[in-house]
Design an enzyme around this catalytic site. Structure first.
Site, mmCIF file in Angstrom:
data_model
loop_
_atom_site.group_PDB
_atom_site.id
_atom_site.type_symbol
_atom_site.label_atom_id
_atom_site.label_comp_id
_atom_site.label_asym_id
_atom_site.label_seq_id
_atom_site.Cartn_x
_atom_site.Cartn_y
_atom_site.Cartn_z
ATOM 1 N N ASN A 211 -8.060 -8.522 0.803
ATOM 2 C CA ASN A 211 -8.487 -7.133 0.646
ATOM 3 C C ASN A 211 -10.005 -7.105 0.760
ATOM 4 O O ASN A 211 -10.711 -7.419 -0.200
ATOM 5 C CB ASN A 211 -8.004 -6.619 -0.721
ATOM 6 C CG ASN A 211 -8.363 -5.166 -0.953
ATOM 7 O OD1 ASN A 211 -9.066 -4.545 -0.147
ATOM 8 N ND2 ASN A 211 -7.896 -4.617 -2.063
ATOM 9 N N ARG B 295 -4.991 -5.706 3.595
ATOM 10 C CA ARG B 295 -4.929 -4.303 3.180
ATOM 11 C C ARG B 295 -5.840 -3.503 4.116
ATOM 12 O O ARG B 295 -7.013 -3.834 4.282
ATOM 13 C CB ARG B 295 -5.427 -4.161 1.751
ATOM 14 C CG ARG B 295 -5.428 -2.728 1.333
ATOM 15 C CD ARG B 295 -5.902 -2.559 -0.066
ATOM 16 N NE ARG B 295 -5.752 -1.164 -0.429
ATOM 17 C CZ ARG B 295 -6.588 -0.523 -1.228
ATOM 18 N NH1 ARG B 295 -7.612 -1.149 -1.763
ATOM 19 N NH2 ARG B 295 -6.393 0.743 -1.512
ATOM 20 N N HIS C 197 -3.011 4.997 -1.511
ATOM 21 C CA HIS C 197 -2.345 4.188 -2.558
ATOM 22 C C HIS C 197 -0.898 3.876 -2.174
ATOM 23 O O HIS C 197 -0.045 3.696 -3.041
ATOM 24 C CB HIS C 197 -2.314 4.909 -3.926
ATOM 25 C CG HIS C 197 -3.636 5.038 -4.589
ATOM 26 N ND1 HIS C 197 -3.999 6.157 -5.300
ATOM 27 C CD2 HIS C 197 -4.685 4.198 -4.683
ATOM 28 C CE1 HIS C 197 -5.213 5.997 -5.790
ATOM 29 N NE2 HIS C 197 -5.659 4.813 -5.425
ATOM 30 N N ARG D 152 -14.443 11.470 -8.809
ATOM 31 C CA ARG D 152 -14.105 12.428 -7.730
ATOM 32 C C ARG D 152 -13.516 13.701 -8.320
ATOM 33 O O ARG D 152 -12.757 13.642 -9.283
ATOM 34 C CB ARG D 152 -13.079 11.802 -6.779
ATOM 35 C CG ARG D 152 -13.650 10.740 -5.897
ATOM 36 C CD ARG D 152 -12.570 10.052 -5.093
ATOM 37 N NE ARG D 152 -12.449 8.660 -5.466
ATOM 38 C CZ ARG D 152 -11.466 7.849 -5.092
ATOM 39 N NH1 ARG D 152 -10.488 8.299 -4.332
ATOM 40 N NH2 ARG D 152 -11.449 6.591 -5.467
ATOM 41 N N GLU E 260 -0.470 -4.209 -6.005
ATOM 42 C CA GLU E 260 -0.624 -3.893 -4.577
ATOM 43 C C GLU E 260 -0.626 -5.160 -3.723
ATOM 44 O O GLU E 260 -0.084 -5.176 -2.622
ATOM 45 C CB GLU E 260 -1.918 -3.093 -4.364
ATOM 46 C CG GLU E 260 -1.767 -1.675 -4.892
ATOM 47 C CD GLU E 260 -3.079 -0.941 -5.080
ATOM 48 O OE1 GLU E 260 -3.823 -1.292 -6.012
ATOM 49 O OE2 GLU E 260 -3.357 -0.017 -4.305
#
Ligand code: ADP
Length: 401
Positions: free
Chosen positions: A8, A92, A181, A242, A387
């Site tokens: 990743n 990823r 996601h 955010r 993940e």
């Protein structure tokens, strides 16, 4: 023993996990962080062994990738004999645009798709590609697979992915909802089905990934049918920094009233808003905000109330999308570890068949398990996400088929 390496590559770090291909147990994992900054650090872990950490001088992602193989094959610290023990490398990749609905063997076409999405994921896709190119150089004979964050959401129908803009903006500029996601929502949906003991095709789930970034997904019979993040990971519920959904007219109001430009608005909405902006304590971390609230900081409480209220609204929307749900799944840093956030999200939903058990909410915290009360019609599950494991699963599937 054959292994799958998951890489990743992010804006300032490269994370890697080596899984045994047979059972997907972790052989080793690590990261190089603060790449290109002062104090670049390599961290290397093996189950049951002491963590190795050292400062390294690494200017870019390519150099970070070069560190991985010597470590994994080191006579002392290594866990494999040679790079031939790596069956495949799974990468990823954040954005795959419109055309990607599956993990893909990396070739020139896939690399071009990743490049074509640079503008839509400027903080992720260029770094993801850099990691891929470095691995192609360092591991030339090993199959490389791209697993896209957007892929799980490729099943979202047009009524959910279209924004009500003139259609040509979707057709010409590909402005539409993509969702993110994906690996996490995919992983926890599968785990939830295993826990419930039913095939995914029999279940309607609402998966809540609540970490630094937050997204909620409606999963019908194993497929994503709607998700809160959109064209970019800014849409949806408020997050650490955010803002999530806001009235888009606020942007031109700020442009006219404050003379703000695109760059300034980008920073405001992505980095200065959300829990950080609302609470005003200087932290976006839910642990800190709960602590501040307990010591009487009202704004911290307000921020957490806004956060949980907005998540509740998405759950309500997705109950309607799915026509009811069998389970609501909480995952990621906040979803797995914050009893207070889960309690507030579920507050007042008894009429909808959703009722949390306060004791289970505390005792199962951080682990896989059910936290609903006896009268709840909808199961409430905590499912720790993984993940990297999902990327390994998808990579293994592709290279063994
Ligand atoms: P990322 O999206 O970076 O992978 P994580 O899923 O690790 O993030 O989530 C990080 C967030 O999880 C932190 O910012 C923090 O708010 C939250 N978190 C982690 N542990 C706890 C905890 N024990 N209680 C409340 N929140 C927590």
């Amino acid at each position: 023993m054959k292994t799958i390496l998951v890489v990743n590559a992010g804006s300032s770090s490269v994370k890697f996990t080596l899984f045994f291909a047979a059972d997907l147990h972790v052989a080793a994992s690590g990261l190089v962080e603060r790449i290109g900054l002062e104090g670049t650090r390599l961290v290397y872990r093996r189950p049951g062994q002491e963590t190795i950490q050292r400062l390294v001088s690494i200017p870019d992602i390519g150099n970070a990738v070069e560190l991985i193989l010597p470590l994994l094959t080191d006579s002392q610290a290594g866990v494999i004999g040679s790079k031939e023990d790596i069956r495949a490398i799974g990468h990823r990749v954040v954005h795959g645009g419109e055309y990607i609905s599956q993990p893909a063997m990396i070739d020139d076409r896939i690399k071009q798709i990743i490049r074509d999405c640079f503008d839509m994921a400027p903080l992720h896709n260029p770094q993801n590609l850099e990691g891929i190119l470095a691995c192609e150089t360092g591991f030339p004979d090993i199959p490389q697979v791209a697993v896209f964050d957007t892929a799980f959401h490729a099943t979202i129908p047009s009524k959910a992915y279209l924004y009500a803009l003139p259609l040509r903006f979707c057709e010409e500029m590909k402005i539409r909802k993509y969702g993110f996601h994906g690996a996490s929502h995919r992983y926890v949906s599968r785990k939830a089905a295993e826990w419930i003991g039913k095939p995914e095709t029999d279940l309607r789930l609402i998966t809540c990934h609540l970490g630094n970034g937050c997204s909620i997904t409606a999963v019908s019979r194993g497929q994503s049918v709607d998700t809160s993040m959109g064209f970019t990971p800014l849409e949806g519920v408020p997050m650490g920094t955010r803002c999530g959904d806001i009235d888009p007219a606020i942007l031109f109001y700020l442009m006219r009233q404050r003379g703000m430009n695109a760059e300034q608005l980008d920073i405001l909405l992505n980095r200065e808003s959300g829990l950080l902006g609302l609470a005003g304590t200087g932290s976006s971390d839910v642990r800190d905000l709960v602590q501040s609230m307990l010591t009487g900081h009202h704004q911290a409480e307000t921020a957490l109330r806004v956060f949980t209220y907005r998540i509740k609204k998405y759950i309500g929307a997705y109950l309607a999308t799915l026509g009811g749900a069998d389970a609501i799944v909480f995952t990621a840093g906040i979803g797995e570890n914050s009893p207070l956030i889960r309690e507030w999200i579920c507050e007042g939903l008894t009429e909808l068949g959703i009722s949390i058990d306060p004791q289970l909410n505390q005792s199962v915290n951080g682990n896989l398990g059910e936290i609903q009360s006896a009268e709840s019609r909808v199961l409430l599950l905590i499912v720790p996400t993984n993940e990297e494991a999902e990327i390994a699963i998808q990579t293994r599937e592709l290279v063994t088929n």
